[in-house]
Design an enzyme around this catalytic site. Structure first.
Site, PDB file in Angstrom:
ATOM      1  N   LYS A 113      -8.468   7.714  -9.837  1.00  0.00           N
ATOM      2  CA  LYS A 113      -8.899   6.539 -10.649  1.00  0.00           C
ATOM      3  C   LYS A 113      -9.301   6.804 -11.814  1.00  0.00           C
ATOM      4  O   LYS A 113      -9.055   6.161 -12.872  1.00  0.00           O
ATOM      5  CB  LYS A 113     -10.091   5.845  -9.733  1.00  0.00           C
ATOM      6  CG  LYS A 113      -9.746   5.254  -8.682  1.00  0.00           C
ATOM      7  CD  LYS A 113      -9.424   3.722  -8.772  1.00  0.00           C
ATOM      8  CE  LYS A 113      -8.477   3.258  -7.616  1.00  0.00           C
ATOM      9  NZ  LYS A 113      -8.936   3.366  -6.341  1.00  0.00           N
ATOM     10  N   LYS A 196       5.234   3.296  -0.676  1.00  0.00           N
ATOM     11  CA  LYS A 196       4.741   2.241   0.455  1.00  0.00           C
ATOM     12  C   LYS A 196       4.798   1.085  -0.072  1.00  0.00           C
ATOM     13  O   LYS A 196       4.504   0.751  -1.195  1.00  0.00           O
ATOM     14  CB  LYS A 196       3.377   2.787   0.883  1.00  0.00           C
ATOM     15  CG  LYS A 196       3.132   4.112   1.820  1.00  0.00           C
ATOM     16  CD  LYS A 196       2.020   4.064   2.485  1.00  0.00           C
ATOM     17  CE  LYS A 196       0.533   3.807   1.480  1.00  0.00           C
ATOM     18  NZ  LYS A 196      -0.631   4.007   2.352  1.00  0.00           N
ATOM     19  N   LYS A 199       0.539  -3.029  -3.411  1.00  0.00           N
ATOM     20  CA  LYS A 199       0.367  -3.480  -4.805  1.00  0.00           C
ATOM     21  C   LYS A 199       1.082  -2.416  -5.815  1.00  0.00           C
ATOM     22  O   LYS A 199       1.472  -3.009  -6.684  1.00  0.00           O
ATOM     23  CB  LYS A 199      -1.079  -3.470  -5.271  1.00  0.00           C
ATOM     24  CG  LYS A 199      -1.455  -5.003  -5.415  1.00  0.00           C
ATOM     25  CD  LYS A 199      -2.552  -4.982  -6.261  1.00  0.00           C
ATOM     26  CE  LYS A 199      -3.035  -6.759  -6.550  1.00  0.00           C
ATOM     27  NZ  LYS A 199      -4.307  -6.947  -6.795  1.00  0.00           N
TER      28      LYS A 199
END
Ligand code: TRP
Length: 332
Positions: A113, A196, A199
């Site tokens: 992040k 995967k 989003k």
């Protein structure tokens, strides 16, 4: 004998997709009778990225509707919003007093992040694992159905549970284990050939449970494939393997075998495969989508489910928090 306690949450980051369904929802549904289950919408966690006030309730309702549509029954398990259980926030405060900067900074998801959003490194992001530990420990859960990407967070939950127990010479918290049921290990790939579904691979690569049939068809027909095998029984490249993985998730075994044979004898036409995949995916998603639409239209009904969940979750949380406060030394 008392049932094992299961707890898990999903962050409300927009509509749920097939990856969420096969990775989480389907397992939740299977666990609801076997265990004492607490399933919540992690709408405190979502604040780390500063959603607007209007989107919080809306996104949480979307997840709740998807939970119910998938078959979770508020009578057989506890379904609630994290923000309806402020006891979680109090336990989070207590756990944070014994959570150390060094160990929090080493968490992989935190480092990711920081790299992705260097201008939003807030304390909530840093202490994401203590909030997650509070979610789990507030019910003294022993099993947590989560994917591989949450293993490290769960490891920290065990660290905090053990630290509390050791510090106060108590056995209050069990050490929770991750569970992914064998059937739950179905990995749902994105439609763009790699990664995967979700989003991060983009909306065009993701089939949402709320996608209309025409949208699903369009996305599937655009899925990445290649120019086809050139020799018999050739190993499938990633994008083709991914199409087969999707087929295995939503189609019959016979269909999978049929296209496997065509691939192996080099007569496969990906257009045919995709058309079949699109049909089967629509057949799979459409009943879910319709139920989600109905549930969302019934805001009274959703509110009743939330109220019921809040009551049940509160009872369990209060039992834990009363103990925690007593053990720490607060007057009770
Ligand atoms: N961190 C989890 C995720 O991103 C969501 C979550 C929050 C969770 N609290 C939890 C999962 C407690 C299991 C238990 O998927």
């Amino acid at each position: 004998m008392a049932k094992d306690i299961v707890c898990s949450g999903v962050r409300p980051t927009g509509n749920l997709h097939l990856g969420n369904y096969f990775g989480a929802l389907r397992n939740f549904v299977r666990m609801q009778d076997e265990y004492d289950c607490y399933f919540f919408v992690a709408d405190y966690h979502s604040l780390t990225t500063h959603p607007t006030p209007g989107s919080i309730y809306n996104d949480a309702s979307a997840i709740l509707a998807a939970y119910l549509a998938a078959g979770l029954d508020p009578e057989r398990c506890t379904i609630y919003l994290q923000s309806d259980l402020p006891e979680t926030a109090e336990l989070y405060l207590f756990l944070n007093m014994n959570a150390y900067l060094g160990e929090l900074e080493r968490v992989t998801s935190f480092k990711d992040k920081v790299r992705q959003n260097p201008n939003n490194v807030n304390a909530g992001l840093l202490t994401y694992p203590t909030l997650m530990a509070a979610d789990i420990l507030i019910h003294r859960a022993t099993r947590v159905p989560v994917g591989k990407d949450q293993e490290q967070h769960l490891e920290m939950t065990r660290t905090y549970a053990q630290r509390f127990n050791t510090m106060y010479g108590s056995e209050l918290f069990p050490l929770p284990q991750a569970v992914g049921s064998p059937a739950g290990l179905v990995k749902i790939p994105a439609l763009n050939g790699s990664g995967k579904m979700g989003k991060s691979e983009g909306e065009a690569s993701t089939i949402f449970l709320t996608d209309e049939p025409s949208v699903i068809r369009k996305k599937v027909m655009k899925a990445k494939s290649d120019s086809g095998p050139t020799e018999p029984n050739q190993k499938k490249p990633e994008e083709i393997e991914n199409l087969f993985a999707l087929l295995r998730a939503v189609s019959t075994e016979e269909t999978v075998r049929h296209f496997d044979e065509l691939y192996n004898n080099c007569t496969i036409r990906y257009g045919d495969l995709k058309k079949q995949l699109a049909d089967d995916m629509v057949a799979f998603v459409e009943p879910l989508r319709q139920r989600i639409v109905e549930l969302r239209a019934d805001s009274e009904g959703l509110r009743r489910v939330m109220d019921m969940g809040r009551e049940k979750a509160h009872e369990s949380a209060k039992r834990t928090l009363d103990e925690v406060r007593r053990i720490i030394g607060y007057r009770h």
